[in-house]
Design a protein around this motif. Structure first.
Motif, short mmCIF file in Angstrom:
data_model
loop_
_atom_site.label_atom_id
_atom_site.label_comp_id
_atom_site.label_asym_id
_atom_site.label_seq_id
_atom_site.Cartn_x
_atom_site.Cartn_y
_atom_site.Cartn_z
N GLN A 141 -5.95 -10.68 6.85
CA GLN A 141 -5.02 -9.90 7.65
C GLN A 141 -3.95 -9.53 6.88
N CYS A 142 -3.25 -8.43 6.93
CA CYS A 142 -2.17 -7.93 6.39
C CYS A 142 -0.95 -8.39 7.16
N PRO A 143 -0.04 -9.19 6.41
CA PRO A 143 1.20 -9.65 7.17
C PRO A 143 2.15 -8.62 7.38
N LYS A 144 1.95 -7.60 6.68
CA LYS A 144 2.90 -6.37 6.95
C LYS A 144 2.71 -5.72 8.01
N CYS A 145 1.20 -5.18 8.21
CA CYS A 145 0.94 -4.03 9.43
C CYS A 145 0.21 -4.89 10.30
N GLY A 146 -0.27 -5.98 9.91
CA GLY A 146 -1.35 -6.54 11.14
C GLY A 146 -2.80 -6.41 11.21
N ASN A 157 -6.44 -7.00 -0.58
CA ASN A 157 -5.11 -6.24 -0.52
C ASN A 157 -5.31 -5.26 0.62
N CYS A 158 -4.26 -5.21 1.38
CA CYS A 158 -4.15 -4.19 2.41
C CYS A 158 -4.60 -2.77 2.00
N TRP A 159 -5.32 -1.87 2.88
CA TRP A 159 -5.75 -0.74 2.88
C TRP A 159 -4.62 0.45 2.98
N ASN A 160 -3.56 -0.09 3.62
CA ASN A 160 -2.61 0.93 4.07
C ASN A 160 -1.79 1.18 2.84
N LEU A 161 -1.64 2.27 2.50
CA LEU A 161 -0.96 3.09 1.20
C LEU A 161 0.46 2.46 1.42
N ASP A 162 0.96 2.60 2.54
CA ASP A 162 2.58 2.10 2.96
C ASP A 162 2.65 0.49 2.60
N CYS A 163 1.77 -0.16 2.84
CA CYS A 163 1.91 -1.69 2.50
C CYS A 163 1.93 -2.05 1.09
N GLU A 164 1.41 -0.87 0.11
CA GLU A 164 1.79 -1.22 -1.30
C GLU A 164 1.02 -2.39 -1.57
ZN LIG Z 1 -0.87 -3.85 5.86
#
Ligand SMILES: [Zn+2]
Lengths: 220, 420
Positions: free
Chosen positions: A81-86, A95-102
């Protein structure tokens, strides 16, 4: 070295793997490398054919997704789970797939062994190593609120009874048969689920499955 | 970006399983046939070679393009191989397009092949499944037809379609392949039928993975193809009347695992929530948009502007899914679109008159090039010469679309070809 908490740690060599099971499921498999088994010749067409067998052992190092495989052995399902976007993933993304989560590094989370069927199919043909278990249902299941669906076999029902959206549970292979792979578990209908009555579509699928059952019986 | 890039010639070998010819001989044959069509073309003209080959597993040979390249006598000429799954051919064409468009080269050869008949069909299926995520899907017993079936079944439900709707594409492409002397269907199983295939034949064929039956699936093949990609100046001088302009080129990508595209942020920000799900090919839509834009085609009018298309019908269902991804129909009218047979020869946008992957065959590295060559033959009026008759000739076609497709929709290219 750059310091950044998103970087994945690479263990210092050597990794010793003291808990060894490298031949637990080897059976009769041997590594031949190049092995010329024989040839055919067609004098009329002047055509030559060679029978080459080639086989090799691979060492897949799961590295930072090792926790998933260890979980399989222990009958535990671990996603990330991404701690930034959930966003939550199974199969795990490190690593998160969300480009904004860098490339935020994800965290391991234990998943509830349940989900629902997003889509599915009834396989009547497959790769060489899966022919004997035909026909089977391959379902894409969203496990425990993940943003992704994972493909695995759906057992415990007649293939034509599978349904879109049906609730399923994760069922583990007997402990001694687990090998740290996705095939250590499969899905079965959730407790209390009952198949719906036969429909023309289900009859059609059943009819398509019959010759597959017959054909599988003829396999050695 | 003012330089116009052209296809000035090209050829395919017959496709078959099994077939007895080496990769280097396949490409040599294609070059020879190209020289018959454009006698001015000499191997010395080639400044750069892009090779198109998918799986080194089939030949047990790494860098097989090195064998082909020196066999052609082209030592010293720069070369590399493109490998991009089922879209290998389209991607190699894309690389050649970039090479000429950039001004680096004027004449680029694209040569592709596959030798899938080196192994059994079930082993071949398993090799191809190595292009899925082997840690998950391939191990779970999945092979590509199974992944596609899972996508097709949901698509079928959500659009209220029947198996018979998909079967139309299956019979169309195979029956057109009968007019094509090089097609695997004509050279192979057709000899048993000696008649057109019917929807009923498809419905009765064995289950591969519901809703797909055997005749909903493409063929495994050996075969090769070659295309000559050049500047317009070269094409006009050496291949006048026999060249087409690549007016649009698009390449896009999607997830390797089909289950990862339910809510992928990269798609959500482009097309909104829940797209493409597991039912549509987002990389087809986005690469189609790129090609349409470059060619000045309004997406909504694409269906009216394109006169003929050669698309990647790995499965009858995926041909149908591609229609929608390319804006030819939408959720509301897809049923009529299919049942009115709009993509048959008598319809307004004939698709796969060359036979497609289901009829002509699918030797992966050659496939996208084959599609481009068939479209090129249409736009240069060479079909009556290359096929048995004019039955599969789209007269006066001005604009063609070529589509090449990989993975579970993981990499997709689209090209717009026009008469100069
Ligand atoms: Zn994320």
């Amino acid at each position: 070295m750059v310091e950044d908490k998103r970087l994945h740690k690479i263990p210092d060599e050597p990794v010793e793997y003291p808990d060894k099971h490298s031949n637990d499921f080897r059976g009769e498999v041997k590594e031949w490398g190049f092995h010329f088994c024989g040839y055919d010749w067609d004098p009329a067409e002047e055509q030559f054919k060679i029978y080459l067998h080639y086989d090799q052992l691979y060492y897949w190092k799961l590295a930072e997704i090792s926790k998933m495989a260890r979980g399989f052995l222990d009958g535990e399902l671990w996603g990330t789970q991404c701690p930034k976007c959930g966003d939550k993933f199974f199969p795990p993304r490190v690593n998160c797939w969300n480009l904004d989560c860098e490339l935020e590094k994800t965290e391991w989370v234990r998943l509830k062994p349940e989900g629902h069927v997003h889509t599915f199919t009834i396989a009547g043909w497959s790769g060489k190593s899966s022919l004997k278990r035909l026909p089977f249902v391959l379902a894409y299941v969203v496990i425990d609120g993940c943003k992704t669906a994972v493909a695995n076999e759906l057992r415990g029902l007649d293939p034509w009874d599978a349904e879109f959206g049906m609730p399923v549970k994760v069922v583990w292979a007997p402990k001694e048969q687990r090998r740290g792979a996705i095939t250590d578990f499969w899905f079965e209908p959730a407790d209390g689920w009952k198949p719906s009555p036969m429909t023309p579509e289900k009859e059609r699928i059943k009819e398509l499955c019959q010759p597959v059952y017959e054909w599988v019986k003829t396999l050695k | 970006m003012s330089r116009r890039v052209c296809i000035a010639g090209g050829a395919t070998t017959p496709f078959g399983y099994p077939m007895h010819i080496t990769p280097e001989a396949m490409i040599a044959n294609c070059v020879v046939e190209t020289q018959h069509d454009i006698p001015d073309f000499h191997l010395r003209d080639i400044q750069f070679m892009v090779y198109s080959h998918f799986s080194v597993h089939f030949g047990k040979q790494l860098c097989p393009e090195w064998i082909v390249h020196d066999h052609l006598g082209l030592v010293g000429v720069p070369h590399f191989r493109v490998e991009n799954g089922g879209n290998t051919g389209g991607s190699a064409l894309y690389a050649a397009f970039l090479a000429v468009k950039s001004g680096m080269f004027d004449v680029v050869g694209v040569a592709g092949w596959e030798t899938m008949d080196n192994v059994t069909q079930s082993q071949g299926s398993e090799f191809i499944a190595l292009a899925s995520d082997t840690r998950y899907e391939a191990l779970a017993g999945g092979i590509y037809p199974i992944y596609y079936a899972a996508m097709a079944y949901k698509f079928m439900k959500e659009h209220d379609l029947r198996e018979e709707d998909f079967a139309l594409a299956a019979i169309k492409n195979r029956n057109y392949a009968v007019d094509n002397p090089k097609s695997q269907w004509y050279r192979g199983e057709y000899r048993k039928y000696k008649r057109d295939l019917t929807v009923e034949d498809v419905m009765k064929s064995r289950l591969i993975s519901y809703p797909l039956k055997r005749y909903d699936c493409c063929l495994m093949s050996r075969g090769g193809a070659f295309a000559l990609v050049t500047t317009e100046e070269w094409a006009k001088k050496h291949s006048d009347g026999k060249y087409v302009v690549i007016d649009g080129a698009g390449l896009s990508s999607c997830t390797i695992r089909a289950g990862d595209r339910l809510a992928f942020p990269g798609w959500t920000e482009r097309y909104g929530e829940g797209y493409p799900d597991m039912t549509e090919f987002a990389a087809c839509r986005s690469s189609g948009e790129m090609a349409y834009k470059m060619a000045g085609i309004d997406f909504k009018r694409a269906y009216k502007e394109i006169d003929v298309a050669e698309i990647h019908d790995a499965f009858s269902s995926s041909e149908v899914q591609i229609y929608k991804a390319l804006y030819w129909c939408d959720k509301e009218n897809i049923k009529e679109f299919l049942r009115e047979r709009r993509t048959f020869m008598e319809g307004d946008l004939p698709v796969n008159p060359g036979g497609g992957l289901m009829g002509f065959g699918h030797p992966v590295g050659a496939t996208g090039i084959m599609s481009a060559i068939e479209a090129y033959y249409q736009l240069t009026d060479q079909i009556p010469k290359k096929h048995f008759s004019s039955k599969t000739y789209v007269r006066d076609a001005q604009t063609a679309l070529v589509n090449s497709h990989a993975g579970t929709g993981t990499s997709i290219s689209n090209f717009i070809l026009r008469r100069p």
